[in-house]
Design a protein around this motif. Structure first.
Motif, PDB file in Angstrom:
ATOM      1  N   PRO A 169       3.314  19.180  -1.166  1.00 58.29           N
ATOM      2  CA  PRO A 169       1.852  18.760  -1.047  1.00 58.29           C
ATOM      3  C   PRO A 169       1.775  17.497  -1.941  1.00 58.29           C
ATOM      4  CG  PRO A 169       2.089  21.106  -1.650  1.00 58.29           C
ATOM      5  CD  PRO A 169       3.588  20.582  -1.682  1.00 58.29           C
ATOM      6  N   SER A 170       0.992  16.640  -1.708  1.00 60.08           N
ATOM      7  CA  SER A 170       0.513  15.476  -2.267  1.00 60.08           C
ATOM      8  C   SER A 170       0.148  15.709  -3.764  1.00 60.08           C
ATOM      9  CB  SER A 170      -0.551  14.548  -1.748  1.00 60.08           C
ATOM     10  OG  SER A 170      -1.659  15.294  -1.878  1.00 60.08           O
ATOM     11  N   ARG A 171       0.567  14.770  -4.611  1.00 61.23           N
ATOM     12  CA  ARG A 171       0.076  15.001  -5.990  1.00 61.23           C
ATOM     13  C   ARG A 171      -1.079  13.881  -6.400  1.00 61.23           C
ATOM     14  NH1 ARG A 171       5.979  13.392  -7.525  1.00 61.23           N
ATOM     15  NH2 ARG A 171       5.131  11.473  -7.290  1.00 61.23           N
ATOM     16  N   VAL A 172      -1.766  14.337  -7.280  1.00 63.43           N
ATOM     17  CA  VAL A 172      -3.087  13.398  -7.509  1.00 63.43           C
ATOM     18  C   VAL A 172      -2.840  12.294  -7.850  1.00 63.43           C
ATOM     19  CG1 VAL A 172      -4.662  13.243  -9.252  1.00 63.43           C
ATOM     20  CG2 VAL A 172      -4.182  15.382  -8.708  1.00 63.43           C
ATOM     21  N   GLN A 173      -1.433  11.798  -8.555  1.00 65.15           N
ATOM     22  CA  GLN A 173      -1.061  10.464  -8.896  1.00 65.15           C
ATOM     23  C   GLN A 173      -0.684   9.746  -7.653  1.00 65.15           C
ATOM     24  OE1 GLN A 173       2.129  11.606 -11.415  1.00 65.15           O
ATOM     25  NE2 GLN A 173       3.749  11.012 -10.137  1.00 65.15           N
ATOM     26  N   ASP A 174      -0.196  10.343  -6.480  1.00 63.95           N
ATOM     27  CA  ASP A 174      -0.145   9.563  -5.174  1.00 63.95           C
ATOM     28  C   ASP A 174      -1.254   9.164  -4.742  1.00 63.95           C
ATOM     29  OD1 ASP A 174       2.785  10.218  -5.425  1.00 63.95           O
ATOM     30  OD2 ASP A 174       2.628  12.167  -4.384  1.00 63.95           O
ATOM     31  N   THR A 175      -2.293  10.124  -4.736  1.00 68.17           N
ATOM     32  CA  THR A 175      -3.596   9.907  -4.277  1.00 68.17           C
ATOM     33  C   THR A 175      -4.193   8.514  -5.092  1.00 68.17           C
ATOM     34  OG1 THR A 175      -3.670  11.822  -3.290  1.00 68.17           O
ATOM     35  CG2 THR A 175      -5.855  10.509  -3.674  1.00 68.17           C
ATOM     36  N   GLN A 176      -4.039   8.463  -6.318  1.00 68.29           N
ATOM     37  CA  GLN A 176      -4.484   7.552  -7.208  1.00 68.29           C
ATOM     38  C   GLN A 176      -3.798   6.440  -7.035  1.00 68.29           C
ATOM     39  OE1 GLN A 176      -4.131   9.489 -11.014  1.00 68.29           O
ATOM     40  NE2 GLN A 176      -6.286  10.186 -10.853  1.00 68.29           N
ATOM     41  N   SER A 177      -2.411   6.266  -6.874  1.00 64.47           N
ATOM     42  CA  SER A 177      -1.847   5.122  -6.500  1.00 64.47           C
ATOM     43  C   SER A 177      -2.306   4.497  -5.074  1.00 64.47           C
ATOM     44  CB  SER A 177      -0.215   5.368  -6.379  1.00 64.47           C
ATOM     45  OG  SER A 177       0.516   5.557  -7.625  1.00 64.47           O
ATOM     46  N   PHE A 178      -2.465   5.319  -4.193  1.00 64.26           N
ATOM     47  CA  PHE A 178      -3.103   4.966  -2.921  1.00 64.26           C
ATOM     48  C   PHE A 178      -4.341   3.986  -2.967  1.00 64.26           C
ATOM     49  CE2 PHE A 178      -5.282   5.679   1.176  1.00 64.26           C
ATOM     50  CZ  PHE A 178      -4.651   4.696   1.986  1.00 64.26           C
ATOM     51  N   CYS A 179      -5.155   4.930  -3.717  1.00 62.68           N
ATOM     52  CA  CYS A 179      -6.634   4.220  -3.912  1.00 62.68           C
ATOM     53  C   CYS A 179      -6.533   2.934  -4.756  1.00 62.68           C
ATOM     54  CB  CYS A 179      -7.642   5.294  -4.662  1.00 62.68           C
ATOM     55  SG  CYS A 179      -7.757   6.636  -3.374  1.00 62.68           S
ATOM     56  N   LEU A 202       0.823  -1.115   0.093  1.00 59.51           N
ATOM     57  CA  LEU A 202       0.085   0.115   0.093  1.00 59.51           C
ATOM     58  C   LEU A 202       0.738   1.368   0.198  1.00 59.51           C
ATOM     59  CD1 LEU A 202      -2.660  -1.028   2.710  1.00 59.51           C
ATOM     60  CD2 LEU A 202      -2.994  -1.134   0.375  1.00 59.51           C
ATOM     61  N   ALA A 203       2.123   1.096  -0.192  1.00 61.09           N
ATOM     62  CA  ALA A 203       2.844   2.306  -0.025  1.00 61.09           C
ATOM     63  C   ALA A 203       2.688   3.156  -1.090  1.00 61.09           C
ATOM     64  CB  ALA A 203       4.395   1.695   0.093  1.00 61.09           C
ATOM     65  N   LEU A 204       2.903   4.495  -0.688  1.00 62.46           N
ATOM     66  CA  LEU A 204       2.912   5.672  -1.757  1.00 62.46           C
ATOM     67  C   LEU A 204       4.394   5.707  -2.264  1.00 62.46           C
ATOM     68  CD1 LEU A 204       1.201   8.350   0.197  1.00 62.46           C
ATOM     69  CD2 LEU A 204       0.367   7.094  -1.643  1.00 62.46           C
ATOM     70  N   PRO A 205       4.671   6.421  -3.363  1.00 55.61           N
ATOM     71  CA  PRO A 205       6.033   6.456  -4.058  1.00 55.61           C
ATOM     72  C   PRO A 205       6.954   6.906  -3.068  1.00 55.61           C
ATOM     73  CG  PRO A 205       4.093   7.365  -5.693  1.00 55.61           C
ATOM     74  CD  PRO A 205       3.554   7.050  -4.369  1.00 55.61           C
ATOM     75  N   GLU A 206       8.052   6.620  -3.312  1.00 56.61           N
ATOM     76  CA  GLU A 206       9.164   6.959  -2.272  1.00 56.61           C
ATOM     77  C   GLU A 206       9.185   8.443  -2.212  1.00 56.61           C
ATOM     78  OE1 GLU A 206      10.863   5.805  -0.064  1.00 56.61           O
ATOM     79  OE2 GLU A 206       9.702   3.846  -0.360  1.00 56.61           O
ATOM     80  N   ASP A 207       9.025   9.261  -3.584  1.00 61.16           N
ATOM     81  CA  ASP A 207       9.138  10.588  -3.410  1.00 61.16           C
ATOM     82  C   ASP A 207       7.915  11.273  -2.766  1.00 61.16           C
ATOM     83  OD1 ASP A 207       7.438   9.824  -5.350  1.00 61.16           O
ATOM     84  OD2 ASP A 207       8.237  11.507  -6.894  1.00 61.16           O
ATOM     85  N   ALA A 208       7.217  10.704  -2.613  1.00 63.04           N
ATOM     86  CA  ALA A 208       5.990  11.447  -1.787  1.00 63.04           C
ATOM     87  C   ALA A 208       5.972  11.248  -0.483  1.00 63.04           C
ATOM     88  CB  ALA A 208       4.418  10.636  -2.325  1.00 63.04           C
ATOM     89  N   LEU A 209       6.581  10.239   0.017  1.00 60.81           N
ATOM     90  CA  LEU A 209       6.833   9.973   1.324  1.00 60.81           C
ATOM     91  C   LEU A 209       8.275  10.527   1.847  1.00 60.81           C
ATOM     92  CD1 LEU A 209       6.028   6.070   1.855  1.00 60.81           C
ATOM     93  CD2 LEU A 209       4.496   8.152   2.492  1.00 60.81           C
ATOM     94  N   ALA A 210       9.109  10.990   1.044  1.00 61.32           N
ATOM     95  CA  ALA A 210      10.467  11.397   1.409  1.00 61.32           C
ATOM     96  C   ALA A 210      10.340  12.773   1.614  1.00 61.32           C
ATOM     97  CB  ALA A 210      11.293  11.003   0.597  1.00 61.32           C
ATOM     98  N   ALA A 211       9.235  13.438   1.113  1.00 63.45           N
ATOM     99  CA  ALA A 211       9.290  15.079   0.942  1.00 63.45           C
ATOM    100  C   ALA A 211       8.055  15.268   1.790  1.00 63.45           C
ATOM    101  CB  ALA A 211       9.406  15.199  -0.548  1.00 63.45           C
ATOM    102  N   PRO A 212       7.992  15.485   3.218  1.00 62.22           N
ATOM    103  CA  PRO A 212       6.733  15.943   3.850  1.00 62.22           C
ATOM    104  C   PRO A 212       6.539  17.220   3.733  1.00 62.22           C
ATOM    105  CG  PRO A 212       8.820  15.355   5.464  1.00 62.22           C
ATOM    106  CD  PRO A 212       9.331  15.053   3.943  1.00 62.22           C
TER     107      PRO A 212
END
Length: 134
Positions: free
Chosen positions: A96-106, A83-93
Motif C-alpha cells: 500500500p502507498s505511504r503518506v509520504q509518497d502521496t505528499q511527494s506526488f502532491c 513527478l515520479a514517486l519514490p522508486e520503492d513506491a513504484l517497485a512494490a505494487p
C-alpha cells in the motif's frame, strides 16, 4: 473533432480551464451513461488544455488494475521524471502507498503548477484503485 450537442459543455470546460490559468484550482467530473461520449469529451479537454500550454497528465482506470496500488498515479507520472514517486513506491505494487509518497506526488504537482496549470484527466475513474483515489 466535432462534438454534436456539446457546445455548452465545451464552453463550460473552456471557462474552467481559463480559471485554472488565472490561478484557481478546479475539479470537473464528466458523468453519464455508458456510450454517451464521455471519453471523447475527456479527449477534447486534453487537447484544449495542452494547446493552451497546461501540463496534462492522463490515465485510464481499469477493472483489471483496480487492485494495483497507485496504478492510476503510475500512469499519470509515466514519462515525467519530475513527478515520479519514490522508486520503492513504484517497485512494490503489492505494498500500500505511504503518506509520504502521496505528499511527494502532491508537492511535485504543486511545483509543476507554478509554471502552468496542471490538468489531471482520469478516464473511467470509477475503476481507480483506492491508493490512487486517496
Amino acid at each position: 473533432m466535432t462534438l454534436v450537442g456539446r457546445t455548452a459543455a465545451i464552453g463550460t470546460l473552456d471557462e474552467v480551464l481559463a480559471e485554472c490559468f488565472a490561478g484557481v484550482s478546479r475539479t470537473v467530473l464528466i458523468e453519464g451513461p455508458a456510450g454517451c461520449g464521455k471519453s471523447v469529451l475527456v479527449d477534447t479537454v486534453v487537447e484544449r488544455a495542452a494547446a493552451a500550454g497546461a501540463t496534462v497528465l492522463c490515465a485510464v482506470a481499469s477493472p483489471a488494475e483496480q487492485d494495483v496500488p497507485l496504478g492510476v498515479i503510475r500512469q499519470l507520472v509515466h514519462g515525467d521524471p519530475s513527478l515520479a514517486l519514490p522508486e520503492d513506491a513504484l517497485a512494490a505494487p503489492g505494498v500500500p502507498s505511504r503518506v509520504q509518497d502521496t505528499q511527494s506526488f502532491c508537492a511535485a504537482l504543486r511545483e509543476a503548477g507554478r509554471a502552468a496549470p496542471v490538468v489531471l484527466c482520469v478516464d473511467d475513474v470509477r475503476f481507480a484503485d483506492d491508493a490512487s483515489l486517496a
